[in-house]
Design a protein around this motif. Sequence first.
Motif, PDB file in Angstrom:
ATOM      1  N   UNK A   1       0.823  -1.272   0.153  1.00 40.43           N
ATOM      2  CA  UNK A   1      -0.105   0.001   0.002  1.00 40.43           C
ATOM      3  C   UNK A   1       0.958   1.167  -0.152  1.00 40.43           C
ATOM      4  N   UNK A   2       1.846   1.273   0.677  1.00 35.82           N
ATOM      5  CA  UNK A   2       2.802   2.282   0.861  1.00 35.82           C
ATOM      6  C   UNK A   2       3.609   2.702  -0.498  1.00 35.82           C
TER       7      UNK A   2
ATOM      8  N   UNK B   1      -0.332   7.086   1.863  1.00 29.22           N
ATOM      9  CA  UNK B   1       1.106   6.687   2.082  1.00 29.22           C
ATOM     10  C   UNK B   1       1.294   6.506   3.764  1.00 29.22           C
ATOM     11  N   UNK B   2       0.537   7.294   4.614  1.00 33.20           N
ATOM     12  CA  UNK B   2       0.811   7.277   5.966  1.00 33.20           C
ATOM     13  C   UNK B   2      -0.037   5.907   6.476  1.00 33.20           C
TER      14      UNK B   2
ATOM     15  N   UNK C   1       8.588   5.221  -0.331  1.00 30.59           N
ATOM     16  CA  UNK C   1       7.918   6.495   0.437  1.00 30.59           C
ATOM     17  C   UNK C   1       8.929   7.476   0.179  1.00 30.59           C
ATOM     18  N   UNK C   2      10.285   7.535   0.190  1.00 28.98           N
ATOM     19  CA  UNK C   2      10.976   8.817  -0.090  1.00 28.98           C
ATOM     20  C   UNK C   2      10.758   9.297  -1.482  1.00 28.98           C
TER      21      UNK C   2
ATOM     22  N   UNK D   1      -3.794  16.806  -0.419  1.00 25.12           N
ATOM     23  CA  UNK D   1      -3.037  15.661   0.312  1.00 25.12           C
ATOM     24  C   UNK D   1      -2.474  14.833  -0.948  1.00 25.12           C
ATOM     25  N   UNK D   2      -3.044  14.953  -2.164  1.00 28.95           N
ATOM     26  CA  UNK D   2      -2.492  14.067  -3.190  1.00 28.95           C
ATOM     27  C   UNK D   2      -1.047  14.655  -3.567  1.00 28.95           C
ATOM     28  N   UNK D   3      -0.302  13.711  -3.889  1.00 26.68           N
ATOM     29  CA  UNK D   3       1.344  14.344  -4.196  1.00 26.68           C
ATOM     30  C   UNK D   3       1.199  15.075  -5.461  1.00 26.68           C
TER      31      UNK D   3
END
Length: 492
Positions: free
Chosen positions: A133-134, A143-144, A267-268, A199-201
């Motif tokens: 999921x991440x 992500x969180x 994640x990074x 909140x979307x990248x």
Amino acid sequence: MFTQSLATAPQILNSVSHDFWPLLPEIFLLSAASVLLLIDAFSTDMDRKLSYKLAQFILLVTGVILLFQFPTSQDFLYHRHFIHDPLSATLKISMLVLTSLSLMFARPYILQRRILRGEYYLLHLFALLGMMVLVSGSSLLSLYLGLELMSLCLYALVAMNRREKLSSEAAVKYFVMGAIASGFILYGISFVYGVTSQIHVADIAAYLSDNEANLTLRFALVFIVTGLAFKFGAVPFQMWVPDVYQGAPTSTTVFLASVPKVAAFGLAIRVLVFAFAGAIADWQNLLIILSLLSMVVGNLVAIAQTNIKRLLAYSAIAHIGYFLLGIIAGNTQGYSASLFYILTYAITTVGAFGCLIYMAKGQQEISLIDDLKGLGQRNPWAGLLVSFLFLSMAGLPPFVGFWAKLEVIKAVLNVEGLIWLALVAAFMSIIGLFYYLRVVKVIFFDKAKNEARIRAERSLRLGLGITSIAVIALGLFPTQLLDFCQKAFQYI
């Protein structure tokens, strides 16, 4: 109206199936793990042999699904909370393979200890679900959520050997430090949402392309990078790494030191490269500090270690410093080099910690470097394979670790003003040779304390053989894996 509804039904079903298909690996993994939970609850087999076989079967089927639906484009699904692209698929397949290898090493280890065996396999599956999921998260929320699902399972895995004082202490330290890291990331996310209202990248990236990052957004970025540094174990946020690696059950350390690192890379990339591409100068400077400190502190402190697990822990800290070089480069060449590095490091680490399980006798574990004395005399084949792993981590040719370090250093060399950082990385690699070659020297040139031959389980021999031969095969033919990593970033 009813006729109109019937006419639009196929379109709705097509839309649902289109959205359902990319999430199928996660849905299958969750469903299968839940079924395994029920099977395990009613199982009377104390060794949980069926649970282990089913866990490996679940990983295999999930991998097959991923291969069949490997994406050739970049799609944002489920209101853009989920991204389906080559990067996420590449990371998921890698994590599945590493998890399967980790369980291969883990089973003989936990059978000889009072560890809850069914729960052990299930926690691996649910941790893997969180990682999947991440790496597919395309919003700060998803992500969180993936990060927390992964973290909670890892906390429990570290504490599985409940009757061991070191394990309990390591679990508390890991939980406290992990909670702090999660808090930093969540605090940073709240600032990002407060400034951008997104909140979307992709929306955050669009905001930064139209607006310059203000002080509050830079403040948020510091918190997020600090949380990432905790998860990676980069200096000066590495204090939990040696204690957790030493105190956790070795079978858990095999998993903890490899698979979550790949997920943290995902994640990074999602946060720094996808969301904060417009603030690259800010996070690049932060990563330079983390990389420099990690390489220096990790290598220098590792020289003084006599405990093999702590040596590997400080080695891991140094490797994080090298790995960050590719992200610092800030281009697709650097990102693919970092992915190449983290995958080769993860394979090598699984084998390095796996060799400690291979050499363990019953409940007596390998703790000191001197415990490896004479391994080459007692079991020449095992001694050779273990040496391959340590020489690969040292970055010597023809092992794959050499190409990994070469790629990240080349990526930094191509960036104006960062030649000095590449030179520091090369110099610290030379210093790191000392403690890796010391282990090889102990294996082949020191007299064995115990002349008895090592008798290991078949799964241990298989796992050690796969990881050791992999570092040779990938070292001789690195282009295939490097091309695989480069294709993962074709849409960045």
